[in-house]
Each structure stands twice: as structure tokens, then as C-alpha cells.
Design a protein around this motif. Sequence first.
Motif, PDB file in Angstrom:
ATOM      1  N   MET A  75     -11.986   3.127  -3.409  1.00  0.00           N
ATOM      2  CA  MET A  75     -10.892   3.210  -4.376  1.00  0.00           C
ATOM      3  C   MET A  75     -10.292   4.613  -4.514  1.00  0.00           C
ATOM      4  O   MET A  75      -9.251   4.782  -5.134  1.00  0.00           O
ATOM      5  CB  MET A  75     -11.374   2.749  -5.760  1.00  0.00           C
ATOM      6  CG  MET A  75     -11.922   1.333  -5.786  1.00  0.00           C
ATOM      7  SD  MET A  75     -10.673   0.092  -5.543  1.00  0.00           S
ATOM      8  CE  MET A  75      -9.958   0.029  -7.148  1.00  0.00           C
ATOM      9  N   GLU A 103      -2.949   5.228   0.305  1.00  0.00           N
ATOM     10  CA  GLU A 103      -3.735   4.060   0.692  1.00  0.00           C
ATOM     11  C   GLU A 103      -4.323   3.325  -0.515  1.00  0.00           C
ATOM     12  O   GLU A 103      -5.426   2.793  -0.472  1.00  0.00           O
ATOM     13  CB  GLU A 103      -4.818   4.442   1.700  1.00  0.00           C
ATOM     14  CG  GLU A 103      -4.221   4.970   2.990  1.00  0.00           C
ATOM     15  CD  GLU A 103      -5.237   5.367   4.039  1.00  0.00           C
ATOM     16  OE1 GLU A 103      -6.462   5.350   3.772  1.00  0.00           O
ATOM     17  OE2 GLU A 103      -4.799   5.703   5.157  1.00  0.00           O
ATOM     18  N   GLN A 104      -3.542   3.291  -1.597  1.00  0.00           N
ATOM     19  CA  GLN A 104      -3.879   2.506  -2.779  1.00  0.00           C
ATOM     20  C   GLN A 104      -3.116   1.191  -2.675  1.00  0.00           C
ATOM     21  O   GLN A 104      -1.967   1.173  -2.246  1.00  0.00           O
ATOM     22  CB  GLN A 104      -3.493   3.263  -4.048  1.00  0.00           C
ATOM     23  CG  GLN A 104      -4.257   4.565  -4.186  1.00  0.00           C
ATOM     24  CD  GLN A 104      -3.683   5.435  -5.276  1.00  0.00           C
ATOM     25  OE1 GLN A 104      -2.498   5.771  -5.254  1.00  0.00           O
ATOM     26  NE2 GLN A 104      -4.521   5.814  -6.225  1.00  0.00           N
ATOM     27  N   TYR A 105      -3.756   0.101  -3.050  1.00  0.00           N
ATOM     28  CA  TYR A 105      -3.187  -1.235  -2.896  1.00  0.00           C
ATOM     29  C   TYR A 105      -2.666  -1.786  -4.217  1.00  0.00           C
ATOM     30  O   TYR A 105      -3.147  -1.436  -5.290  1.00  0.00           O
ATOM     31  CB  TYR A 105      -4.246  -2.201  -2.374  1.00  0.00           C
ATOM     32  CG  TYR A 105      -4.589  -2.006  -0.926  1.00  0.00           C
ATOM     33  CD1 TYR A 105      -4.061  -2.850   0.049  1.00  0.00           C
ATOM     34  CD2 TYR A 105      -5.447  -0.995  -0.523  1.00  0.00           C
ATOM     35  CE1 TYR A 105      -4.378  -2.684   1.386  1.00  0.00           C
ATOM     36  CE2 TYR A 105      -5.774  -0.818   0.817  1.00  0.00           C
ATOM     37  CZ  TYR A 105      -5.236  -1.669   1.756  1.00  0.00           C
ATOM     38  OH  TYR A 105      -5.556  -1.503   3.080  1.00  0.00           O
ATOM     39  N   TRP A 130      -9.644  -3.050   0.332  1.00  0.00           N
ATOM     40  CA  TRP A 130      -9.682  -1.756  -0.350  1.00  0.00           C
ATOM     41  C   TRP A 130     -11.115  -1.458  -0.762  1.00  0.00           C
ATOM     42  O   TRP A 130     -11.519  -1.691  -1.893  1.00  0.00           O
ATOM     43  CB  TRP A 130      -8.759  -1.790  -1.555  1.00  0.00           C
ATOM     44  CG  TRP A 130      -8.410  -0.466  -2.147  1.00  0.00           C
ATOM     45  CD1 TRP A 130      -8.681   0.775  -1.654  1.00  0.00           C
ATOM     46  CD2 TRP A 130      -7.710  -0.251  -3.370  1.00  0.00           C
ATOM     47  NE1 TRP A 130      -8.192   1.751  -2.476  1.00  0.00           N
ATOM     48  CE2 TRP A 130      -7.586   1.147  -3.544  1.00  0.00           C
ATOM     49  CE3 TRP A 130      -7.174  -1.092  -4.331  1.00  0.00           C
ATOM     50  CZ2 TRP A 130      -6.947   1.703  -4.648  1.00  0.00           C
ATOM     51  CZ3 TRP A 130      -6.532  -0.532  -5.428  1.00  0.00           C
ATOM     52  CH2 TRP A 130      -6.422   0.846  -5.586  1.00  0.00           C
ATOM     53  N   ILE A 170      -7.059  -7.892  -1.331  1.00  0.00           N
ATOM     54  CA  ILE A 170      -7.241  -6.495  -1.730  1.00  0.00           C
ATOM     55  C   ILE A 170      -8.722  -6.201  -1.959  1.00  0.00           C
ATOM     56  O   ILE A 170      -9.216  -5.139  -1.571  1.00  0.00           O
ATOM     57  CB  ILE A 170      -6.395  -6.163  -2.978  1.00  0.00           C
ATOM     58  CG1 ILE A 170      -4.913  -6.137  -2.601  1.00  0.00           C
ATOM     59  CG2 ILE A 170      -6.824  -4.825  -3.591  1.00  0.00           C
ATOM     60  CD1 ILE A 170      -3.966  -6.012  -3.780  1.00  0.00           C
ATOM     61  N   THR A 230       1.944  -4.570   3.727  1.00  0.00           N
ATOM     62  CA  THR A 230       0.798  -4.564   4.637  1.00  0.00           C
ATOM     63  C   THR A 230       0.831  -5.745   5.594  1.00  0.00           C
ATOM     64  O   THR A 230       0.019  -5.819   6.506  1.00  0.00           O
ATOM     65  CB  THR A 230      -0.534  -4.624   3.870  1.00  0.00           C
ATOM     66  OG1 THR A 230      -0.629  -5.885   3.190  1.00  0.00           O
ATOM     67  CG2 THR A 230      -0.669  -3.458   2.898  1.00  0.00           C
ATOM     68  N   ARG A 262       0.856  -1.187   0.000  1.00  0.00           N
ATOM     69  CA  ARG A 262       0.000   0.000   0.000  1.00  0.00           C
ATOM     70  C   ARG A 262       0.886   1.228   0.000  1.00  0.00           C
ATOM     71  O   ARG A 262       1.918   1.260   0.659  1.00  0.00           O
ATOM     72  CB  ARG A 262      -0.891  -0.026   1.231  1.00  0.00           C
ATOM     73  CG  ARG A 262      -1.934   1.062   1.261  1.00  0.00           C
ATOM     74  CD  ARG A 262      -2.879   0.886   2.405  1.00  0.00           C
ATOM     75  NE  ARG A 262      -2.184   1.234   3.647  1.00  0.00           N
ATOM     76  CZ  ARG A 262      -2.724   1.182   4.838  1.00  0.00           C
ATOM     77  NH1 ARG A 262      -3.951   0.757   4.993  1.00  0.00           N
ATOM     78  NH2 ARG A 262      -2.031   1.533   5.899  1.00  0.00           N
TER      79      ARG A 262
END
Length: 62
Positions: free
Chosen positions: A52, A14-16, A49, A45, A32, A10
Motif C-alpha cells: 500500500m 501506483e495507488q489503485y 495492490w 485491487i 489498468t 492507478r
Amino acid sequence: MAETRFLVVRNDEEQYSIWSAERDLPAGWHDTGFAGTREECLAHIDTAWTDMRPRSVREASK
């Protein structure tokens, strides 16, 4: 032949994503703590998540 292991990573927004466990993480990305097959990581994910939008966009819309 061993199956490739992946990490769920990440960034600060906070984008996976997933990343090969054998490679160094690129700048700005953090482990993570979840690792598995490609499919396991993508499934994780999908559950982790839920929004988005990047963190900065979420915070600006509050």
C-alpha cells in the motif's frame, strides 16, 4: 436497469482506485485494463495492490 461498470485505475505513485467507466479519468490516473462491477474491481485491487505504500516511499526505502 443496467449495473454501473467501473474501471480499475492507478496513478503514477501506483495507488489503485475504481472509477465509473462512464466518466473521463481524472488527471494523473490511468486505466489498468480491468473493468467490472464495483465488487469485481475491488476484489481485483485486493489481489493487485499488495504493498500500500506509494511508489516513491517504496523506492526511498530500498
